[in-house]
Design a protein around this motif. Sequence first.
Motif, mmCIF file in Angstrom:
data_model
loop_
_atom_site.group_PDB
_atom_site.id
_atom_site.type_symbol
_atom_site.label_atom_id
_atom_site.label_comp_id
_atom_site.label_asym_id
_atom_site.label_seq_id
_atom_site.Cartn_x
_atom_site.Cartn_y
_atom_site.Cartn_z
ATOM 1 N N ASP A 271 0.802 -1.228 0.000
ATOM 2 C CA ASP A 271 0.000 0.000 0.000
ATOM 3 C C ASP A 271 0.829 1.269 0.000
ATOM 4 O O ASP A 271 0.303 2.352 -0.222
ATOM 5 C CB ASP A 271 -0.926 -0.027 1.229
ATOM 6 C CG ASP A 271 -1.986 1.061 1.191
ATOM 7 O OD1 ASP A 271 -2.708 1.132 0.188
ATOM 8 O OD2 ASP A 271 -2.084 1.825 2.168
ATOM 9 N N GLU A 272 2.133 1.172 0.270
ATOM 10 C CA GLU A 272 2.944 2.377 0.402
ATOM 11 C C GLU A 272 4.239 2.261 -0.408
ATOM 12 O O GLU A 272 4.604 1.169 -0.873
ATOM 13 C CB GLU A 272 3.294 2.634 1.875
ATOM 14 C CG GLU A 272 2.075 2.922 2.750
ATOM 15 C CD GLU A 272 2.468 3.142 4.198
ATOM 16 O OE1 GLU A 272 3.649 2.858 4.530
ATOM 17 O OE2 GLU A 272 1.614 3.571 4.982
ATOM 18 N N THR A 273 4.925 3.395 -0.521
ATOM 19 C CA THR A 273 6.225 3.448 -1.199
ATOM 20 C C THR A 273 7.243 4.051 -0.235
ATOM 21 O O THR A 273 7.004 5.130 0.341
ATOM 22 C CB THR A 273 6.154 4.302 -2.474
ATOM 23 O OG1 THR A 273 5.127 3.780 -3.329
ATOM 24 C CG2 THR A 273 7.487 4.293 -3.196
ATOM 25 N N ASN A 274 8.357 3.352 -0.016
ATOM 26 C CA ASN A 274 9.349 3.861 0.935
ATOM 27 C C ASN A 274 10.261 4.894 0.277
ATOM 28 O O ASN A 274 10.072 5.253 -0.901
ATOM 29 C CB ASN A 274 10.162 2.706 1.539
ATOM 30 C CG ASN A 274 10.960 1.935 0.490
ATOM 31 O OD1 ASN A 274 11.222 2.440 -0.598
ATOM 32 N ND2 ASN A 274 11.349 0.709 0.827
ATOM 33 N N LEU A 275 11.241 5.370 1.033
ATOM 34 C CA LEU A 275 12.120 6.434 0.549
ATOM 35 C C LEU A 275 12.952 6.001 -0.637
ATOM 36 O O LEU A 275 13.464 6.844 -1.387
ATOM 37 C CB LEU A 275 13.048 6.892 1.681
ATOM 38 C CG LEU A 275 12.339 7.491 2.915
ATOM 39 C CD1 LEU A 275 13.366 7.804 3.990
ATOM 40 C CD2 LEU A 275 11.569 8.751 2.516
ATOM 41 N N LEU A 276 13.091 4.691 -0.810
ATOM 42 C CA LEU A 276 13.898 4.188 -1.913
ATOM 43 C C LEU A 276 13.057 3.828 -3.126
ATOM 44 O O LEU A 276 13.564 3.242 -4.079
ATOM 45 C CB LEU A 276 14.691 2.964 -1.452
ATOM 46 C CG LEU A 276 15.589 3.192 -0.228
ATOM 47 C CD1 LEU A 276 16.252 1.897 0.173
ATOM 48 C CD2 LEU A 276 16.606 4.284 -0.510
ATOM 49 N N GLY A 277 11.738 4.189 -3.065
ATOM 50 C CA GLY A 277 10.872 3.932 -4.211
ATOM 51 C C GLY A 277 10.321 2.525 -4.287
ATOM 52 O O GLY A 277 9.794 2.119 -5.329
ATOM 53 N N GLU A 278 10.435 1.752 -3.198
ATOM 54 C CA GLU A 278 9.959 0.370 -3.193
ATOM 55 C C GLU A 278 8.556 0.286 -2.604
ATOM 56 O O GLU A 278 8.225 0.974 -1.634
ATOM 57 C CB GLU A 278 10.906 -0.516 -2.376
ATOM 58 C CG GLU A 278 12.319 -0.573 -2.927
ATOM 59 C CD GLU A 278 13.245 -1.320 -1.980
ATOM 60 O OE1 GLU A 278 14.121 -2.051 -2.476
ATOM 61 O OE2 GLU A 278 13.074 -1.163 -0.753
ATOM 62 N N GLN A 279 7.705 -0.599 -3.195
ATOM 63 C CA GLN A 279 6.375 -0.849 -2.659
ATOM 64 C C GLN A 279 6.482 -1.721 -1.407
ATOM 65 O O GLN A 279 7.257 -2.686 -1.376
ATOM 66 C CB GLN A 279 5.509 -1.560 -3.693
ATOM 67 C CG GLN A 279 5.171 -0.727 -4.920
ATOM 68 C CD GLN A 279 4.273 0.442 -4.572
ATOM 69 O OE1 GLN A 279 4.700 1.594 -4.643
ATOM 70 N NE2 GLN A 279 3.042 0.145 -4.180
ATOM 71 N N MET A 280 5.690 -1.374 -0.388
ATOM 72 C CA MET A 280 5.767 -2.112 0.863
ATOM 73 C C MET A 280 4.477 -1.888 1.660
ATOM 74 O O MET A 280 3.639 -1.047 1.313
ATOM 75 C CB MET A 280 6.967 -1.660 1.686
ATOM 76 C CG MET A 280 6.817 -0.231 2.163
ATOM 77 S SD MET A 280 8.113 0.287 3.273
ATOM 78 C CE MET A 280 7.433 1.860 3.834
ATOM 79 N N SER A 281 4.335 -2.666 2.757
ATOM 80 C CA SER A 281 3.226 -2.497 3.700
ATOM 81 C C SER A 281 3.713 -2.865 5.094
ATOM 82 O O SER A 281 4.540 -3.769 5.253
ATOM 83 C CB SER A 281 2.031 -3.373 3.329
ATOM 84 O OG SER A 281 1.309 -2.837 2.240
#
Length: 522
Positions: A271-281
């Motif tokens: 649901d989210e994108t971290n500071l490195l541009g990766e999709q994560m939850s």
Amino acid sequence: AVVSTQSTGDVLIRVYVAAAVGLTPLDFGGSVDPYLVVKCGRTTISDKEKYLTKDVNPIFGRMFQIRAKLPRDSKLCVKVFDHDLIGANDLIGSTTVDVEDRYLSWRRASCGVSQQYIKTRSSKDRWRDNLKPVDLLKRMCLLKGWTSPQFRRDSNGLKVVVGGETYHLEKKKGPMQLNETTDTVPIKPASERNQLALQVLHESGVTPEHIETRTLYNDDCPGIPQGKLHMWIDIFPYNDSIPAPIVINPREPQKYVLRCIIYNTEDVILDETNLLGEQMSDIYVRTYLEGRKKDRQETDVHYRSLTGEGNFNWRMVYPLDFIIQENKMIQKKKGKFWHIEKTVMKVDPILHLEVFDKDVLSRDDKLGWAQLDLTRVPAPTKTAKECTLDVYENEDRHPRMSLFEKKKILGFWPVYDDSLGTRELTGKVEMELEILTEEEVAERPAGKAREEPNSNPTLEPPNRPETSFNWFTNPWKVFKILIWRRYKWHLIIGLIIILLIIFVVLMAYTAPEAINQAIYSG
């Protein structure tokens, strides 16, 4: 229909009140706290101490016994009151029964005639009249002025002559059958006569065993129904042959404990994108029982899941009261904040399963959900790969089963998002459901989460990736794992370049002064 020559005298009246429906609400908030009052002649029985709370469709399950004398005590009145903590209790409505008319009727309205003659005391369908069917048939003939019934046998079997009509015993199984028998067990002659007598009684129009629905009225609202009572009345001569009463107490719930272990999640949407541009939850799982959302329990958070996988090994424990015959949970809670007492409610035993994405600065996002009826749990899959929405939609491949019969179910269940009208698969949860009685809980204790006693089964801390942690509470770990490991050489080279630049600058700054000193000193 009434024979006035029938003798009267002392009688025992049993009033069975099973339930009421549609009672007129008198309390603020649209409800009532009903209780019963039964009056016959000089006797009044109040059930005030056993009033029910906030229920316009109460299940009373009460039986009252009154000794009366006919014809003096010919009227029986059943009243329903609304209990009030302050002030006088209000009459909701009442119904009146002519006891004498029923007692003197040849139709045996004093005790409805059962469909079968079962003498076994332990049977819930046992014969509850003080007279046997043959004696009832003789009584009917006497009251109607007929000759006593004559039982004979002919080529067609047992027969009886009643009121000029001949009746033969019907050889069939069904409601007129005395007892279920096989062809190898013959019916005794006395039982045959009772069976035939019961058959004749019903064909003659006696009052069958039934539950009456009586309308309640109140003189303050003439002609307007105030609800209905489901009840019946038995009247017996007061002597030593009175049969035992029938127990109609409301079913008592049995105490159970539901244990729900969340092992893993798979393929949860990112649901989210971290500071490195990766999709994560940041995944966690929540469960609660229908009507008890305030008692919800949650797993800890599996942070920074990059694949939709979450590892938990987390146990949730829910005590519940359950009526197995009705497949309902019993819950007690206040309906409104001003209510003093709790209302008893029956709800479906549904477990709500929800998967969330944890957010720090905003509301957590609900990624998927499912509702599992514990009496009709769809069979889960053994692997995450097989787990699809077919679990809920195809009962042939995933038959429904009762957890209260199966006791324990383990597997993968899908969660979905149907907020747009159609179900969309949003994740899979590996979970174990187990239902236990109080005795089984004492034998096999287990704590919540991974707390003591951590047994049955023992849950080890989950083996999560190093990237699963809270960034805000571990800034050095964030740098070490997400920056240093990926950009270590870039940082080293950059640091060397910065040091060289600093060295060159310092050299350029200090070189003229060093040269001047060298010239003047030389």
